[in-house]
Scaffold this motif. Structure first.
Motif, PDB file in Angstrom:
ATOM      1  N   ILE A   1      19.741   2.170   2.557  1.00  0.00           N
ATOM      2  CA  ILE A   1      20.912   3.045   2.589  1.00  0.00           C
ATOM      3  C   ILE A   1      22.028   2.275   3.274  1.00  0.00           C
ATOM      4  O   ILE A   1      21.849   1.752   4.384  1.00  0.00           O
ATOM      5  CB  ILE A   1      20.634   4.351   3.360  1.00  0.00           C
ATOM      6  N   GLY A   2      23.162   2.167   2.604  1.00  0.00           N
ATOM      7  CA  GLY A   2      24.294   1.447   3.168  1.00  0.00           C
ATOM      8  C   GLY A   2      25.509   2.341   3.272  1.00  0.00           C
ATOM      9  O   GLY A   2      25.958   2.904   2.270  1.00  0.00           O
ATOM     10  N   ALA A   3      26.031   2.524   4.477  1.00  0.00           N
ATOM     11  CA  ALA A   3      27.232   3.327   4.672  1.00  0.00           C
ATOM     12  C   ALA A   3      28.434   2.398   4.803  1.00  0.00           C
ATOM     13  O   ALA A   3      28.347   1.352   5.449  1.00  0.00           O
ATOM     14  CB  ALA A   3      27.098   4.202   5.917  1.00  0.00           C
ATOM     15  N   TYR A   4      29.529   2.777   4.156  1.00  0.00           N
ATOM     16  CA  TYR A   4      30.729   1.940   4.276  1.00  0.00           C
ATOM     17  C   TYR A   4      31.987   2.781   4.064  1.00  0.00           C
ATOM     18  O   TYR A   4      31.935   3.871   3.496  1.00  0.00           O
ATOM     19  CB  TYR A   4      30.690   0.778   3.275  1.00  0.00           C
ATOM     20  N   ARG A   5      33.094   2.271   4.575  1.00  0.00           N
ATOM     21  CA  ARG A   5      34.393   2.940   4.440  1.00  0.00           C
ATOM     22  C   ARG A   5      35.034   2.474   3.139  1.00  0.00           C
ATOM     23  O   ARG A   5      35.541   1.354   3.060  1.00  0.00           O
ATOM     24  CB  ARG A   5      35.291   2.605   5.630  1.00  0.00           C
TER      25      ARG A   5
ATOM     26  N   LYS B   1       0.844  -1.206   0.000  1.00  0.00           N
ATOM     27  CA  LYS B   1       0.000   0.000   0.000  1.00  0.00           C
ATOM     28  C   LYS B   1       0.873   1.248   0.000  1.00  0.00           C
ATOM     29  O   LYS B   1       1.693   1.428  -0.874  1.00  0.00           O
ATOM     30  CB  LYS B   1      -0.975  -0.039   1.181  1.00  0.00           C
ATOM     31  N   ASP B   2       0.706   2.122   0.991  1.00  0.00           N
ATOM     32  CA  ASP B   2       1.457   3.378   0.997  1.00  0.00           C
ATOM     33  C   ASP B   2       2.633   3.358   1.957  1.00  0.00           C
ATOM     34  O   ASP B   2       3.250   4.394   2.199  1.00  0.00           O
ATOM     35  CB  ASP B   2       0.521   4.548   1.388  1.00  0.00           C
ATOM     36  N   ASN B   3       2.934   2.212   2.529  1.00  0.00           N
ATOM     37  CA  ASN B   3       4.015   2.151   3.507  1.00  0.00           C
ATOM     38  C   ASN B   3       5.378   2.170   2.819  1.00  0.00           C
ATOM     39  O   ASN B   3       5.574   1.514   1.800  1.00  0.00           O
ATOM     40  CB  ASN B   3       3.902   0.873   4.345  1.00  0.00           C
ATOM     41  N   VAL B   4       6.312   2.924   3.387  1.00  0.00           N
ATOM     42  CA  VAL B   4       7.689   2.970   2.886  1.00  0.00           C
ATOM     43  C   VAL B   4       8.619   2.574   4.025  1.00  0.00           C
ATOM     44  O   VAL B   4       8.472   3.059   5.142  1.00  0.00           O
ATOM     45  CB  VAL B   4       8.059   4.394   2.400  1.00  0.00           C
ATOM     46  N   ILE B   5       9.532   1.668   3.730  1.00  0.00           N
ATOM     47  CA  ILE B   5      10.535   1.279   4.712  1.00  0.00           C
ATOM     48  C   ILE B   5      11.882   1.838   4.265  1.00  0.00           C
ATOM     49  O   ILE B   5      12.306   1.624   3.124  1.00  0.00           O
ATOM     50  CB  ILE B   5      10.646  -0.258   4.838  1.00  0.00           C
ATOM     51  N   VAL B   6      12.550   2.550   5.161  1.00  0.00           N
ATOM     52  CA  VAL B   6      13.916   3.003   4.917  1.00  0.00           C
ATOM     53  C   VAL B   6      14.811   2.179   5.842  1.00  0.00           C
ATOM     54  O   VAL B   6      14.704   2.261   7.066  1.00  0.00           O
ATOM     55  CB  VAL B   6      14.083   4.509   5.190  1.00  0.00           C
ATOM     56  N   LEU B   7      15.661   1.365   5.242  1.00  0.00           N
ATOM     57  CA  LEU B   7      16.525   0.453   5.985  1.00  0.00           C
ATOM     58  C   LEU B   7      17.966   0.947   5.880  1.00  0.00           C
ATOM     59  O   LEU B   7      18.564   0.908   4.801  1.00  0.00           O
ATOM     60  CB  LEU B   7      16.401  -0.962   5.413  1.00  0.00           C
ATOM     61  N   PHE B   8      18.511   1.437   6.986  1.00  0.00           N
ATOM     62  CA  PHE B   8      19.872   1.963   7.018  1.00  0.00           C
ATOM     63  C   PHE B   8      20.791   0.923   7.652  1.00  0.00           C
ATOM     64  O   PHE B   8      20.600   0.537   8.803  1.00  0.00           O
ATOM     65  CB  PHE B   8      19.907   3.278   7.809  1.00  0.00           C
ATOM     66  N   LEU B   9      21.787   0.483   6.891  1.00  0.00           N
ATOM     67  CA  LEU B   9      22.772  -0.470   7.385  1.00  0.00           C
ATOM     68  C   LEU B   9      24.138   0.216   7.405  1.00  0.00           C
ATOM     69  O   LEU B   9      24.663   0.616   6.356  1.00  0.00           O
ATOM     70  CB  LEU B   9      22.804  -1.715   6.491  1.00  0.00           C
ATOM     71  N   ASP B  10      24.700   0.348   8.594  1.00  0.00           N
ATOM     72  CA  ASP B  10      25.962   1.068   8.769  1.00  0.00           C
ATOM     73  C   ASP B  10      27.134   0.082   8.786  1.00  0.00           C
ATOM     74  O   ASP B  10      26.984  -1.072   9.183  1.00  0.00           O
ATOM     75  CB  ASP B  10      25.915   1.851  10.087  1.00  0.00           C
ATOM     76  N   ASP B  11      28.298   0.557   8.355  1.00  0.00           N
ATOM     77  CA  ASP B  11      29.528  -0.246   8.317  1.00  0.00           C
ATOM     78  C   ASP B  11      29.348  -1.518   7.489  1.00  0.00           C
ATOM     79  O   ASP B  11      29.695  -2.632   7.918  1.00  0.00           O
ATOM     80  CB  ASP B  11      30.005  -0.591   9.740  1.00  0.00           C
ATOM     81  N   LEU B  12      28.840  -1.337   6.266  1.00  0.00           N
ATOM     82  CA  LEU B  12      28.607  -2.482   5.379  1.00  0.00           C
ATOM     83  C   LEU B  12      29.893  -3.222   5.020  1.00  0.00           C
ATOM     84  O   LEU B  12      29.834  -4.364   4.577  1.00  0.00           O
ATOM     85  CB  LEU B  12      27.939  -2.006   4.078  1.00  0.00           C
TER      86      LEU B  12
END
Length: 269
Positions: free
Chosen positions: A186-190, A149-160
Motif C-alpha cells: 500500500i503506497g500513500a502519496y500526495r 506458505k500461508d504468510n501474508v505481508i502488508v507493506l505500507f509505504l507513506d509519502d511515496l
C-alpha cells in the motif's frame, strides 16, 4: 465516511492472500486521511495471520536509498523476534536458505535483520549497477521467503512522492516478479505533488508495462453527512441536531479531516 474505501482495501488484501503481489495506491491531499484509512485495516490483517509493516519517506532524506523500506523492515524484525523460539528458528532457516550466499547485502541496508538471520559471510565487491541488481535480487528472495506458505505481508509505504530512485527501482522489480505472492503493498502519496514526469509516475508506468498489478484509491474530502456523523458522535447528539454546525465546519475546512479535527479542537479550547 470511508466505508467504501476500507472495503476496497480489504478486497485487495483478500486477493493477495490467494495470488500475486499487488500495489494499492492511496492518493489525496495532505491531511485528507490517507494514513488513518490504511491503519483501519490493520486489525483484520493481523487477525488473518498477516504481518503489517510500515515505513515513511521524508522530503529531507530523498538522497538516502531505501529509507522508508529500512523503517518497514525494522518493524518486521521487531515482530519476528517476539515469535516463539521454534518459529523464530524456522524463520532463520527459511530466510537463510533463500538469501544465501548474499545475505550480507541485506544486512548492509537493514542491520536489524541480523537479529533474525544471524551474521552473514562477506560478499565480493561489485560496481554500483551490479551491486544494486544483487541487492534487488536478494530482496526479492527475502520477500518470497517471508510470503511463503500461508504468510501474508502488508507493506505500507507513506509519502511515496518523496521516495528515492533506488526504492522506486526496487518496487518495479518486486511488483513484476511472478514468484512473489501474498505481498500486499500500500503506497500513500500526495497526488497534487506528482505530475506526469514525476519519478513515481514513471516508475508506476514501468510496473504496469511489466505486467504488475496497481490499483488506486483517491480520497476526497469528507462530505456534510460524514462530518455530521462525526459531530453527532463527539457531542453525543443526533446528526440532525448538529447539521448547522456541520455546515459551518465544512465551510471552514473544505471537509479536510485534519483541518476538521484542528478546527474542532480550536473551538473547544
Amino acid at each position: 465516511g470511508r466505508e467504501d474505501e476500507v472495503a476496497r482495501l480489504l478486497e485487495a488484501f483478500e486477493r493477495t492472500r490467494r495470488g500475486p503481489a499487488e500495489l494499492m495506491l492511496v492518493a489525496g491531499y495532505s491531511g485528507v486521511g490517507k494514513s488513518a484509512l490504511i491503519h483501519e485495516v490493520h486489525k483484520p490483517i493481523t487477525k488473518a495471520r498477516g504481518y503489517f509493516i510500515a515505513g515513511k519517506f521524508d522530503q529531507l532524506q530523498r538522497n538516502v536509498p531505501y529509507s522508508g523500506l529500512v523503517a518497514a523492515f525494522r518493524d518486521l524484525v521487531r515482530q519476528l523476534v517476539t515469535e516463539s523460539p521454534e518459529r523464530l528458528a524456522a524463520w532463520k532457516r527459511s530466510i537463510n536458505d533463500a538469501v544465501a550466499p548474499n545475505g550480507q547485502v541485506l544486512l548492509d541496508v537493514v542491520p536489524d535483520l541480523a537479529l533474525v538471520i544471524g551474521p552473514q559471510p562477506p560478499v565480493p565487491e561489485l560496481g554500483p549497477a551490479e551491486a544494486a541488481n544483487r541487492f534487488n535480487r536478494s530482496m526479492g528472495r527475502l520477500l518470497r521467503a517471508l510470503c511463503a506458505k500461508d504468510n501474508v505481508i502488508v507493506l505500507f509505504l507513506d509519502d511515496l512522492q518523496w521516495a528515492d530512485s533506488a526504492t522506486l527501482h526496487l518496487l518495479r522489480v518486486v511488483l513484476t516478479d511472478d514468484g512473489i505472492r501474498r505481498l500486499f503493498m500500500i503506497g500513500a502519496y500526495r497526488d497534487n505533488e506528482v505530475d506526469a514526469l514525476h519519478p513515481l509516475t514513471l516508475a508506476l508506468r514501468a510496473v504496469r508495462d511489466g505486467g504488475g498489478t496497481i490499483n488506486t484509491l483517491t480520497l476526497a474530502p469528507l462530505g456534510m453527512a460524514a462530518v455530521a456523523r462525526l459531530l453527532g458522535d463527539a457531542l453525543q447528539s443526533d446528526s440532525a441536531e448538529v447539521t448547522a454546525l456541520a455546515r459551518l465546519v465544512v465551510q471552514k475546512t473544505q471537509g479536510n479531516p485534519l483541518f476538521v479535527r484542528q478546527f474542532l479542537l480550536a473551538l473547544h479550547e
